[in-house]
Design a protein around this motif. Structure first.
Motif, PDB file in Angstrom:
ATOM      1  N   LEU A 170      -8.176   0.462  -1.017  1.00 47.76           N
ATOM      2  CA  LEU A 170      -7.540   0.763   0.264  1.00 47.76           C
ATOM      3  C   LEU A 170      -6.029   0.665   0.119  1.00 47.76           C
ATOM      4  CD1 LEU A 170      -9.865  -1.281   2.657  1.00 47.76           C
ATOM      5  CD2 LEU A 170     -10.032   1.122   2.009  1.00 47.76           C
ATOM      6  N   LEU A 174      -1.978   0.211   5.145  1.00 48.55           N
ATOM      7  CA  LEU A 174      -2.803  -0.229   6.266  1.00 48.55           C
ATOM      8  C   LEU A 174      -2.454  -1.653   6.680  1.00 48.55           C
ATOM      9  CD1 LEU A 174      -6.290   1.146   5.101  1.00 48.55           C
ATOM     10  CD2 LEU A 174      -4.852   2.061   6.929  1.00 48.55           C
ATOM     11  N   LEU A 193      -9.498  -3.556   7.755  1.00 43.55           N
ATOM     12  CA  LEU A 193      -9.998  -3.298   6.401  1.00 43.55           C
ATOM     13  C   LEU A 193     -11.514  -3.353   6.289  1.00 43.55           C
ATOM     14  CD1 LEU A 193      -7.359  -5.244   4.251  1.00 43.55           C
ATOM     15  CD2 LEU A 193      -7.350  -2.863   4.999  1.00 43.55           C
ATOM     16  N   PRO A 195     -14.045  -2.577   8.324  1.00 44.04           N
ATOM     17  CA  PRO A 195     -14.802  -1.353   8.659  1.00 44.04           C
ATOM     18  C   PRO A 195     -14.654  -0.238   7.634  1.00 44.04           C
ATOM     19  CG  PRO A 195     -13.609  -2.184  10.586  1.00 44.04           C
ATOM     20  CD  PRO A 195     -13.104  -2.948   9.397  1.00 44.04           C
ATOM     21  N   LEU A 196     -13.607  -0.289   6.798  1.00 46.82           N
ATOM     22  CA  LEU A 196     -13.380   0.778   5.824  1.00 46.82           C
ATOM     23  C   LEU A 196     -14.137   0.556   4.510  1.00 46.82           C
ATOM     24  CD1 LEU A 196      -9.529   1.302   6.317  1.00 46.82           C
ATOM     25  CD2 LEU A 196     -11.413   2.626   7.316  1.00 46.82           C
ATOM     26  N   VAL A 197     -14.749  -0.597   4.360  1.00 48.94           N
ATOM     27  CA  VAL A 197     -15.501  -0.876   3.128  1.00 48.94           C
ATOM     28  C   VAL A 197     -16.991  -0.985   3.425  1.00 48.94           C
ATOM     29  CG1 VAL A 197     -13.583  -1.963   1.894  1.00 48.94           C
ATOM     30  CG2 VAL A 197     -15.034  -3.352   3.390  1.00 48.94           C
ATOM     31  N   LYS A 198     -17.482  -0.185   4.369  1.00 49.50           N
ATOM     32  CA  LYS A 198     -18.912  -0.220   4.709  1.00 49.50           C
ATOM     33  C   LYS A 198     -19.813   0.100   3.519  1.00 49.50           C
ATOM     34  CE  LYS A 198     -18.524   0.637   9.667  1.00 49.50           C
ATOM     35  NZ  LYS A 198     -18.815   1.570  10.787  1.00 49.50           N
TER      36      LYS A 198
END
Length: 282
Positions: A170, A174, A193, A195-198
């Motif tokens: 990421l 951010l 962060l 939610p972006l590494v689901k």
């Protein structure tokens, strides 16, 4: 030109044929044990110990499943296993992701040394820590409890390494944007962060579920009461001191793995993607 094209087509067909042969052989190696387990579960005891081995039973013995169900309290075993698995997955996601975020995004003295030392522990056999873990559970009064099965496994070193790799993909912008908006470190981690590494969370959950569902040694050591055992430990009770009825053990194994097979069929894509993501490059 035509000869060259024909040669390329022949090579392509040979390559596809070889690939299919390898995949069929690999599928047989992966699926074969399940077929053998099911066939053994419907044999008689004499057929299970017969030499040479008998592949198919003469008369399917479906009564083996009834016998095993009478010997083991499967609803209780299922409930214990499901509760332990859920607690393990939720706890690992919370603890592991926070540690991974700290190692990737925060700067503190000795961060790299601590991280490398933690990774070095992955090379130490886990059996070394069994006695200290058990003594700790005894001192905390957590033997014969489901919490005692979960607590030692909440911190997963491989999970920290895996999630750190996801966080490292990421962009740092951010974090900077979140800081400008007044977010704390925790809000940046939780609202921006995480939610972006689901895909990483899915991978961690799948690996955690598989490892917890099949774990045998620690539940046998920490829990001795039948109503506090998981499926793997309960099935171990079918192993006799002098005689083992293998058909009953295999029948219990079929009952134990059925939920995982159903889940895999339903969420096959997520399983494959999750395992594939476990090899992500940093």
């Amino acid at each position: 030109m035509k000869q060259k094209r024909d040669r390329l087509n022949d090579e392509s067909r040979l390559s596809r044929f070889t690939t299919h042969v390898v995949l069929i052989f690999a599928s047989f190696l992966a699926f074969g044990p399940f077929v053998w387990m099911f066939l053994t579960s419907i044999k008689t005891y004499e057929e299970t110990i017969q030499i040479p081995m008998k592949f198919l039973p003469e008369i399917p013995q479906w009564v083996n499943f009834s016998i095993v169900s009478d010997k083991l309290n499967f609803p209780q075993l299922y409930l214990n296993t499901i509760l332990v698995t859920i607690m393990m997955i939720v706890g690992q996601i919370l603890i592991v992701t926070i540690c991974a975020y700290a190692f990737d995004r925060l700067n503190f003295p000795g961060k790299n040394v601590l991280f490398m030392g933690m990774l070095a522990l992955m090379m130490v056999p886990g059996q070394i820590f069994i006695i200290p873990r058990f003594k700790l559970m005894v001192n905390l009064g957590l033997t014969n409890t489901l919490v005692g099965l979960v607590l030692p496994g909440l911190f997963n070193i491989f999970g920290v390494f895996l999630m750190r790799q996801f966080f490292s993909t990421l962009p740092r912008e951010l974090d900077e944007a979140a800081r400008i908006d007044g977010c704390s470190y925790f809000r940046t981690y939780w609202n921006v962060l995480l939610p972006l590494v689901k895909p990483g969370l899915t991978t961690l959950a799948i690996l955690g579920m598989l490892n917890t569902w099949k774990d045998l040694m620690w539940p046998l050591i920490n829990n001795s009461q039948a109503d506090k055992m998981t499926l793997a430990a309960g099935l171990a009770m079918l192993i006799g001191e002098h005689t083992t009825y293998y058909e009953q053990v295999m029948a219990g194994g079929v009952i134990a793995v059925l939920p995982l097979i159903v889940l895999f069929v339903i969420f096959q894509r997520q399983f494959v993607q999750g395992i594939a993501h476990s090899g992500i490059k940093g």
